[in-house]
Design a protein around this motif. Structure first.
Motif, PDB file in Angstrom:
ATOM      1  N   THR A  10       0.829  -1.275  -0.037  1.00 48.00           N
ATOM      2  CA  THR A  10       0.024   0.008  -0.030  1.00 48.00           C
ATOM      3  C   THR A  10       0.761   1.234  -0.033  1.00 48.00           C
ATOM      4  N   SER A  56      -3.734  -2.641   5.543  1.00 45.68           N
ATOM      5  CA  SER A  56      -5.119  -3.009   4.567  1.00 45.68           C
ATOM      6  C   SER A  56      -5.624  -3.931   5.515  1.00 45.68           C
ATOM      7  N   ASP A  80      -4.796  -4.011  -4.915  1.00 46.17           N
ATOM      8  CA  ASP A  80      -3.831  -4.014  -3.356  1.00 46.17           C
ATOM      9  C   ASP A  80      -4.536  -5.338  -2.859  1.00 46.17           C
TER      10      ASP A  80
END
Ligand SMILES: Nc1nc2c(ncn2[C@@H]2O[C@H](COP(=O)(O)OP(=O)(O)OP(=O)(O)O)[C@@H](O)[C@H]2O)c(=O)[nH]1
Ligand SMILES: [Mg+2]
Length: 310
Positions: A10, A56, A80
């Protein structure tokens, strides 16, 4: 984008987007208004060394467009994945989504955290599981385009002066991938030593290298179309007799001349599209020239990298 948890995926996406806004190299990358605002906000914080994007907890998709005058925009769905999604044993939705994403992907960014790659057998095992799965997933697909595998060895800033000494150990886990790609005709691979944040390094290079593969594919497609048009024109010109024209007329099908005209239009279109693509390809090659050639193990020649302004 694949890699273990905490590998810097990320962070890289944020840094790359932010860097391309400040120094749009060859392409302009844009996102939707909300995503743009969010990425710019965390990109600014990251570049200033004031923090990293939050971890994340799920797969997220960013829709970007790479554009520049003279060529068709390239739409990018940048996915992602949550860390470790590719090697997760659980049959949850994420693993299934990952398989679906892989079957549609045009490029792969594979992440390994430099500190973990050195000496952590667990990281090596993860990569050993991931690589055959990736090669199989793409090998079975049998598409005509070339799949670029960019290996990002992240957080090299944390290694400081030890980087040169540790370089072979950092690249070794990816030897199987590089070997597999060399044997496959449908893929290219290269590794990048990356750092995000105030001492940024090789942030836009992986992105530009992937774009280079996309542009090369477009060039190939146009040449294939051009070859097909020329072959059809050659055949139709050779066959063009009064009797053939009469037959076409009677049967209500296009005459050889009409077909030649259509193919000529197509060929002119392909040639017009090729010129700007070749210009972009030249610019990309120049922008990546400082990386040097790739050694047989996929590592950069002599490990020479230049700092990239973020
Ligand atoms: N020194 C250094 N640390 C970094 C860099 N990139 C990321 N980090 C550190 O690594 C942490 C994790 O980065 P993320 O980008 O969230 O990693 P991720 O791969 O997205 O992690 P998951 O989404 O949890 O799988 C950050 O919070 C930073 O502490 C870098 O370039 N240099
Ligand atoms: Mg993440």
């Amino acid at each position: 984008m694949l890699g273990h948890s905490n590998a810097g995926k990320t962070t890289y996406l944020t840094a790359a987007y932010y860097a391309m806004q400040h120094d749009p190299r060859i392409f302009q990358i844009s996102a939707g208004r909300r995503d743009h605002r969010r990425l710019m906000r965390s990109g600014r914080v990251l570049a200033a060394g004031r923090g990293y994007p939050p971890p994340s907890d799920a797969r997220s998709v960013h829709e970007f467009v790479a554009s520049r005058d003279g060529i068709d925009p390239v739409e990018i769905s940048w996915i992602d994945h949550r860390g470790g999604a590719a090697v997760a044993k659980t049959a949850d939705g994420q693993a299934r989504r990952l398989q679906e994403d892989l079957s549609a992907a045009d490029a792969v960014l594979l992440f390994g955290d430099a500190e973990r790659l050195v000496g952590h057998t667990h990281s090596q095992r993860e990569i050993d599981t991931l690589v055959p799965m990736l090669l199989r997933a793409f090998g079975d697909r049998g598409g005509s385009s070339t799949i670029p595998f960019a290996v990002l060895i992240t957080k090299v800033d944390a290694l400081g002066d030890a980087l040169d000494e540790l370089r072979p150990a950092l690249h070794r886990p990816f030897t199987a991938l590089m070997d597999g790609v060399r044997r496959a005709e449908w893929a290219v691979a290269r590794s990048f030593e990356v750092a995000c944040g105030p001492s940024a390094r090789n942030v836009v290079e992986p992105l530009l290298w992937i774009m280079q593969a996309v542009i090369d594919d477009r060039i190939d497609t146009h040449y294939t179309g051009l070859d097909a048009s020329l072959a059809t024109m050659r055949t139709k010109v050779a066959e063009d007799k009064v009797s053939a024209r009469f037959r076409a007329h009677v049967n209500g099908v296009p005459t050889g001349q009409a077909i030649v005209r259509g193919e000529l239009e197509k060929a002119i279109g392909a040639l017009a599209a090729l010129r700007p693509l070749h210009t972009v390809a030249r610019e990309l090659a120049a922008a990546l020239a400082h990386l040097g050639a790739v050694e047989p193990d996929g590592a950069p020649e002599g490990g020479q990298h230049q700092a990239v302004p973020s």
